[in-house]
Enzyme design. Structure first.
Site, PDB file in Angstrom:
ATOM      1  N   TYR A 123       0.822  -1.215   0.000  1.00 38.50           N
ATOM      2  CA  TYR A 123       0.000   0.000   0.000  1.00 38.50           C
ATOM      3  C   TYR A 123       0.855   1.263   0.000  1.00 38.50           C
ATOM      4  CZ  TYR A 123      -4.472  -2.324   0.445  1.00 38.50           C
ATOM      5  OH  TYR A 123      -5.582  -3.070   0.194  1.00 38.50           O
ATOM      6  N   ASP A 273       0.553 -36.003   7.055  1.00 37.45           N
ATOM      7  CA  ASP A 273      -0.463 -36.779   6.354  1.00 37.45           C
ATOM      8  C   ASP A 273       0.186 -37.625   5.265  1.00 37.45           C
ATOM      9  OD1 ASP A 273      -2.904 -34.066   6.363  1.00 37.45           O
ATOM     10  OD2 ASP A 273      -2.472 -35.622   7.847  1.00 37.45           O
TER      11      ASP A 273
END
Lengths: 386, 340
Positions: A123, A273
């Site tokens: 910004y 996982d």
């Protein structure tokens, strides 16, 4: 003969390595000033020219692997191949200017002794230099350009990325002049790892896990971390648990590295996982990454794969096995082609792809809520990790 | 139907934190007994579950939405042919909510919790499961919000207000600017849509400390949705809304009108996407907006009309510490002025 010459090159691996230094704000400002002075000097010389900016190439073609010889830690690093940003190339001129604009803003940030995020920087640049900056991606790339130019870490430039990491277990942390924090008594959420690398650097680390035989650091995902912390698994199996809640950020990796250096006898075990993305997370902790190649190599640790692995799939009920997604296969392909991945990991990966299935660690709860603790304990006692 | 449910209606407003384990176990046993009775007497099996909602899309002022009473019932029956369906997370979540409605309890009463992600800093100290959380000594250090809110005790604070921020990055900006050193307050973030522990913790703080509460969100449809989740509760947890909502919450910012007011450059605004526009139009129809916060509704309309949105980080365009040094203090002063 070829193997010998390859391995002898490893002795000189450090020379090939291009590293981003961790510097104080004053030193970084000095480097920026030096870049400006050099630029002006060449512009002002009898043979004036607008010098190009030499940046370390962040492509896989410039990445090398360092196989640990005396230690068992390997890592990915970037070497000294350069690409340039030049004002004279017509469609790349703006990229050249962007690097200078970001350096200017970082100089201001460091002078004010602030720390900003990449979004906030976006910004500011959007407001100050709208002709040059239009997207967040551009800003992020330019930041990496500045790192590749000045050879200093992102954090040294005053840019922070917040950390999502948590740590719990048999660890005592002390920030300078603060109370000692006992990570086994932090409640169910553990201690949240700050994104401030300088703070992490100053932490004093102690563990009592040394007296016990089987100690570990476990790298996990958040829900598993919570479960194990609530069940005080780290008291039954003396250990320290750490999670990055997904893809590991620099701060979590930094802390893990510090823990490894402080307690070198404790093995680091990962519970991820059963899918290529899980393995990719493990590899990032283990070897580092190309994207932040100039910094990430520093925090590579010898992480061993506890689970879920091929042998564990039989423990998962049929209905919890899900099909691999196209993205998973893409990740698998890129991991397979990586020269740093060891053979037994590649075998596990081929098994994953061959069966076309993935499973989450949570699927083990099918056997009861305390099953996970028993599973981990059994694997540790049998030293079943690769 | 289940007879005990009717007698419990009188105790509808009983505080859930006082629900004992044996009460719930008793209810579960009675429920199972009545189902068994239906089976042995060869009656068709059906379960009636109350439906709650926070809001409806009915624009006339006379809708029946309320936080205390259900708006209807859903009847579940056992069909002769049950199609074997893969058990998915969403199905389990719905089932858990149905069970809570049937047993008239909250999720934490049946020991279902989710990994909490909220953070807190500021002038606050409390105990949780024996662990001492002392934010007062280091008011700019973040601490995770405890998952088991019912185990939080001994809350001590010298703050003047509570500031809830939507995003973690704003939370860290305030920490980096040492906001809590100069301002006596408690800052909380839910890191996006707040989870149940964050909302319960906030409720607990407000009940114990009785402090004014302000919410700082991005000026976009998702920010507004998060604001309404804090204030009115979410639709998914509508049955528990009366224990999760924060009716005293004030919208501190950012408002669409703030953009001009604080002189932000035009290119820091982003266009509303098609998705954003659809979401805003849908939110404008929520009955509680017109009924309870018409001034919020006008700001939302302004956002839709202008077709633009902006993030809190846009204030960095003025200066990096504009948010903590100018924007927030001036907004709070405005509130105090109006309150007097």
């Amino acid at each position: 003969m070829e193997d010998l010459s390859k391995s002898s090159l490893n002795f000189f691996a450090d020379q090939q390595l291009c590293s981003a230094d961790i510097l104080s704000p004053l030193e970084v400002r000095a480097r920026i000033e030096v870049s400006v002075i050099n630029f002006l000097k060449i512009l002002n010389s009898p043979d004036p020219a607008i010098s190009d900016l030499p940046l370390i190439n962040r492509k896989s073609s410039n990445s090398r692997v360092s196989q640990g010889l005396l230690t068992d830690v390997s890592w990915i690093f970037l070497s000294h191949s350069f690409c340039t940003r030049s004002l004279t190339k017509s469609n790349a001129a703006k990229a050249f200017v962007r690097v200078w604009k970001v350096m200017e803003t970082c100089f201001q940030i460091l002078s004010q002794e602030k720390r900003v995020t990449q979004r906030e920087l976006f910004y500011k640049l959007l407001c100050d230099s709208p002709e040059y900056f239009t997207s967040q991606l551009q800003v992020n790339r330019t930041i990496q350009d500045v790192i590749a130019l000045l050879h200093c870490s992102r954090f040294s430039l005053g840019i922070v990325a917040s950390s999502r990491g948590l740590v719990a277990g048999r660890l005592m942390l002390q920030e300078p002049n603060q109370e000692v924090i006992d990570c086994s008594a932090c409640g169910s959420s553990g201690y949240s790892i700050s994104g401030d690398l300088s703070l992490l650097e100053k932490l004093d680390l102690k563990t009592d896990a040394r007296q016990h035989q089987h100690l570990t650091h476990g790298c996990l995902q958040h829900a598993i971390f919570q479960r194990l912390t609530e069940d005080f698994v780290f008291n039954q199996i003396p250990s320290i648990l750490i999670t990055a809640k997904g893809y590991p950020d620099i701060a979590t990796r930094f802390l893990l590295h510090r823990l490894n250096r402080a307690f070198p006898d404790l093995p680091i075990l990962a519970l991820v996982d059963w899918n290529p993305a899980g393995l990719a997370i493990l590899c990032t902790f283990k070897f580092g990454s190309i994207g932040m190649g100039m910094e990430a190599y520093r925090y590579a640790c010898n992480v061993k794969w506890l689970g879920l692995r091929g042998d564990d799939v039989q423990l998962i009920p049929e209905q919890s096995l899900l099909p691999l997604k196209p993205r998973d296969l893409q990740i698998a392909r890129s991991l397979m082609s990586s020269e740093i991945l060891q053979e037994n990991y590649k075998e596990e990966l081929s098994l994953m792809v061959h069966n076309g299935q993935r499973a989450e660690v949570e699927a083990l709860y099918f056997h009861g809520y305390d099953y996970l603790g028993k599973y981990i304990a059994k694997k540790i006692v049998q030293a079943d990790y690769i | 139907m289940l007879k005990w449910k009717q007698s419990k209606k009188m105790e509808g407003n009983r505080r859930r934190s006082h629900l004992e384990r044996h009460d719930l176990l008793r209810k579960i046993k009675e429920f199972c007994k009545s189902i068994l009775k239906d089976i042995t007497e060869r009656r068709s099996l059906s379960i009636s579950i109350n439906q709650f909602r926070n809001y409806c899309k009915n624009l006339d002022a006379h809708c029946s939405c309320s936080y205390d009473f259900p708006q209807g019932q859903e009847i579940l029956t056992l069909e002769k042919q049950c199609h074997a369906r893969r058990i998915e997370q969403s199905i389990v979540d719905q089932a858990i909510n149905d069970i809570c409605i049937l047993l008239q309890c909250s999720r934490h009463n049946i020991n279902v919790v989710s990994a909490g992600k909220g953070m807190v800093m500021g002038w606050l100290r409390f105990l949780e499961s024996g662990a001492k959380f002392d934010c007062i000594n280091s008011p700019n250090d973040a601490h995770p919000i405890p998952t088991f809110v019912e185990k939080v005790k001994d809350i001590v604070s010298t703050a003047n207000y509570i500031l809830v921020v939507e995003k973690e990055s704003v939370f860290h900006r305030l920490a980096n600017d040492q906001y809590c050193t100069r301002n006596r307050c408690i800052v909380i973030t839910g890191r996006g849509y707040p989870d149940i522990s964050t909302r319960r913790f906030l409720r607990l703080l407000i009940e114990k400390l009785r402090l004014p509460t302000f919410c700082l969100v991005d000026c976009d449809p998702y920010g507004f949705d998060i604001l309404t989740t804090y204030r009115f509760g979410s639709m998914q947890m509508a049955y528990d809304a009366k224990f999760l909502r924060i009716p005293e919450m004030h919208w501190l910012g950012a408002f669409p009108s703030d953009f001009e007011k604080y002189g932000l450059p035009k290119n820091c605004r982003l266009k509303l996407t098609v998705e954003d526009t659809r979401k805003t139009e849908a939110m404008l129809h929520r009955c509680y907006l017109q009924r309870e916060v018409p001034h919020w509704r006008s700001e939302l309309e302004l956002m839709l009309q202008s077709g633009v949105k902006f993030e809190i980080e846009a204030f960095c365009a003025c200066s990096f510490s504009f948010l903590s040094e100018k924007y927030i203090p001036s907004k709070i002063q405005e509130f105090e002025r109006l309150a007097v």
